[in-house]
Design a protein around this motif. Sequence first.
Motif, mmCIF file in Angstrom:
data_model
loop_
_atom_site.group_PDB
_atom_site.id
_atom_site.type_symbol
_atom_site.label_atom_id
_atom_site.label_comp_id
_atom_site.label_asym_id
_atom_site.label_seq_id
_atom_site.Cartn_x
_atom_site.Cartn_y
_atom_site.Cartn_z
ATOM 1 N N LEU A 111 -4.068 12.070 -11.870
ATOM 2 C CA LEU A 111 -2.686 11.731 -11.531
ATOM 3 C C LEU A 111 -1.887 13.016 -11.516
ATOM 4 O O LEU A 111 -2.055 13.867 -12.393
ATOM 5 C CB LEU A 111 -2.081 10.795 -12.582
ATOM 6 N N VAL A 112 -1.025 13.142 -10.522
ATOM 7 C CA VAL A 112 -0.152 14.304 -10.397
ATOM 8 C C VAL A 112 1.254 13.834 -10.054
ATOM 9 O O VAL A 112 1.460 12.674 -9.668
ATOM 10 C CB VAL A 112 -0.660 15.285 -9.308
ATOM 11 N N ALA A 113 2.197 14.728 -10.177
ATOM 12 C CA ALA A 113 3.553 14.440 -9.717
ATOM 13 C C ALA A 113 3.475 14.101 -8.227
ATOM 14 O O ALA A 113 2.683 14.682 -7.484
ATOM 15 C CB ALA A 113 4.446 15.646 -9.950
ATOM 16 N N ALA A 114 4.276 13.163 -7.789
ATOM 17 C CA ALA A 114 4.154 12.643 -6.423
ATOM 18 C C ALA A 114 4.910 13.447 -5.377
ATOM 19 O O ALA A 114 4.817 13.133 -4.193
ATOM 20 C CB ALA A 114 4.633 11.184 -6.387
ATOM 21 N N ASP A 115 5.615 14.478 -5.775
ATOM 22 C CA ASP A 115 6.479 15.167 -4.815
ATOM 23 C C ASP A 115 5.722 15.810 -3.652
ATOM 24 O O ASP A 115 6.304 16.058 -2.609
ATOM 25 C CB ASP A 115 7.375 16.185 -5.507
ATOM 26 N N GLY A 116 4.413 16.031 -3.762
ATOM 27 C CA GLY A 116 3.653 16.624 -2.670
ATOM 28 C C GLY A 116 2.969 15.623 -1.760
ATOM 29 O O GLY A 116 2.295 16.005 -0.807
ATOM 30 N N VAL A 117 3.149 14.335 -2.007
ATOM 31 C CA VAL A 117 2.494 13.302 -1.202
ATOM 32 C C VAL A 117 3.194 13.173 0.150
ATOM 33 O O VAL A 117 4.419 13.236 0.242
ATOM 34 C CB VAL A 117 2.522 11.950 -1.959
ATOM 35 N N GLU A 118 2.390 12.985 1.189
ATOM 36 C CA GLU A 118 2.951 12.754 2.520
ATOM 37 C C GLU A 118 3.841 11.508 2.481
ATOM 38 O O GLU A 118 3.497 10.521 1.829
ATOM 39 C CB GLU A 118 1.834 12.537 3.546
ATOM 40 N N GLN A 119 4.963 11.553 3.154
ATOM 41 C CA GLN A 119 5.886 10.416 3.274
ATOM 42 C C GLN A 119 6.426 9.944 1.913
ATOM 43 O O GLN A 119 6.716 8.765 1.727
ATOM 44 C CB GLN A 119 5.207 9.242 3.998
ATOM 45 N N VAL A 120 6.570 10.875 0.949
ATOM 46 C CA VAL A 120 6.979 10.480 -0.407
ATOM 47 C C VAL A 120 8.353 9.820 -0.418
ATOM 48 O O VAL A 120 8.587 8.886 -1.194
ATOM 49 C CB VAL A 120 6.897 11.672 -1.390
ATOM 50 N N ASP A 121 9.262 10.263 0.433
ATOM 51 C CA ASP A 121 10.594 9.634 0.474
ATOM 52 C C ASP A 121 10.479 8.161 0.859
ATOM 53 O O ASP A 121 11.122 7.300 0.252
ATOM 54 C CB ASP A 121 11.517 10.359 1.457
ATOM 55 N N ARG A 161 -0.222 -0.060 2.681
ATOM 56 C CA ARG A 161 0.050 1.082 3.556
ATOM 57 C C ARG A 161 1.527 1.045 3.915
ATOM 58 O O ARG A 161 2.017 0.069 4.478
ATOM 59 C CB ARG A 161 -0.798 0.999 4.819
ATOM 60 N N VAL A 162 2.220 2.115 3.597
ATOM 61 C CA VAL A 162 3.664 2.177 3.802
ATOM 62 C C VAL A 162 4.009 3.008 5.029
ATOM 63 O O VAL A 162 4.954 2.695 5.745
ATOM 64 C CB VAL A 162 4.368 2.739 2.537
ATOM 65 N N ALA A 163 3.255 4.060 5.276
ATOM 66 C CA ALA A 163 3.595 4.955 6.382
ATOM 67 C C ALA A 163 2.348 5.670 6.879
ATOM 68 O O ALA A 163 1.384 5.842 6.137
ATOM 69 C CB ALA A 163 4.636 5.975 5.926
ATOM 70 N N THR A 164 2.411 6.068 8.137
ATOM 71 C CA THR A 164 1.391 6.939 8.717
ATOM 72 C C THR A 164 2.109 8.015 9.499
ATOM 73 O O THR A 164 3.250 7.834 9.939
ATOM 74 C CB THR A 164 0.428 6.170 9.648
ATOM 75 N N MET A 171 -2.247 10.990 8.600
ATOM 76 C CA MET A 171 -2.305 10.608 7.190
ATOM 77 C C MET A 171 -1.755 9.204 7.019
ATOM 78 O O MET A 171 -0.861 8.781 7.747
ATOM 79 C CB MET A 171 -1.464 11.565 6.333
ATOM 80 N N ALA A 172 -2.292 8.491 6.040
ATOM 81 C CA ALA A 172 -1.778 7.186 5.637
ATOM 82 C C ALA A 172 -1.284 7.325 4.205
ATOM 83 O O ALA A 172 -1.975 7.898 3.359
ATOM 84 C CB ALA A 172 -2.863 6.124 5.734
ATOM 85 N N SER A 173 -0.102 6.793 3.931
ATOM 86 C CA SER A 173 0.492 6.829 2.591
ATOM 87 C C SER A 173 0.519 5.412 2.044
ATOM 88 O O SER A 173 0.968 4.490 2.727
ATOM 89 C CB SER A 173 1.895 7.414 2.655
ATOM 90 N N TYR A 174 0.041 5.254 0.816
ATOM 91 C CA TYR A 174 -0.140 3.951 0.191
ATOM 92 C C TYR A 174 0.623 3.816 -1.107
ATOM 93 O O TYR A 174 0.789 4.788 -1.846
ATOM 94 C CB TYR A 174 -1.621 3.716 -0.138
ATOM 95 N N LEU A 175 1.006 2.574 -1.410
ATOM 96 C CA LEU A 175 1.670 2.191 -2.657
ATOM 97 C C LEU A 175 0.744 1.216 -3.393
ATOM 98 O O LEU A 175 0.212 0.290 -2.788
ATOM 99 C CB LEU A 175 3.014 1.511 -2.338
ATOM 100 N N CYS A 176 0.560 1.456 -4.689
ATOM 101 C CA CYS A 176 -0.306 0.594 -5.509
ATOM 102 C C CYS A 176 0.279 -0.810 -5.567
ATOM 103 O O CYS A 176 1.503 -0.981 -5.646
ATOM 104 C CB CYS A 176 -0.417 1.175 -6.913
ATOM 105 N N PRO A 177 -0.570 -1.835 -5.566
ATOM 106 C CA PRO A 177 -0.047 -3.192 -5.579
ATOM 107 C C PRO A 177 0.621 -3.607 -6.891
ATOM 108 O O PRO A 177 1.309 -4.619 -6.940
ATOM 109 C CB PRO A 177 -1.295 -4.045 -5.307
ATOM 110 N N ARG A 178 0.409 -2.855 -7.954
ATOM 111 C CA ARG A 178 1.073 -3.239 -9.208
ATOM 112 C C ARG A 178 1.734 -2.070 -9.881
ATOM 113 O O ARG A 178 1.601 -0.967 -9.545
ATOM 114 C CB ARG A 178 0.086 -3.894 -10.168
#
Length: 171
Positions: free
Chosen positions: A65-75, A146-149, A164-171
């Motif tokens: 686990l890392v800080a999320a600020d570097g994830v694609e489509q984080v906003d 899947r939230v964004a590509t 890239m595909a950006s995902y959000l955990c279901p829980r």
Amino acid sequence: MPDLMIAQRHTAHLDRVAVALRQVHESDGYPMVWPEDPVAWLTPEGSIGAWVALADGAVVGHVMLVAADGVEQVDRLAETAEVSIAGLAAVSRLFVTPKARGSRIASALLERVEDAPTRRGRRLVLDVVDDGGPAVRLYDRLGWRRVATGPAAWAGPDGTRPEMASYLCPR
């Protein structure tokens, strides 16, 4: 597959994790560019926690686990999760060695991350090259949303920016 144990990663594991990563890189091209210092790549700044999958003492998988600020489509991920970017944590450096695949190790590693105390109430996110491969199928099968590509902010060795595909955990 021998008995599997998911354990918190310690410094003593890092050389064996780097060997496992090399196997994955040679088999699958992950990471796309082999890092000059694999141990440094496995211990990035912003790390929140890391775990290994061990089979008879051999490292067969890894996740962190890392800080999320570097994830694609984080906003967009933060907006969808209705939290600030600081309210997210990103799954990173998830891999399973080629010989250990098909044993639900990636699922077990993701479950461990989802239950990690270091998550501290943050929503989990991740990004992945959207190539329709096993990683994409895994996240879809486990119910990640899947939230964004879109094109990556970085370029691969051939100079192209992968989708890239950006995902959000279901829980």
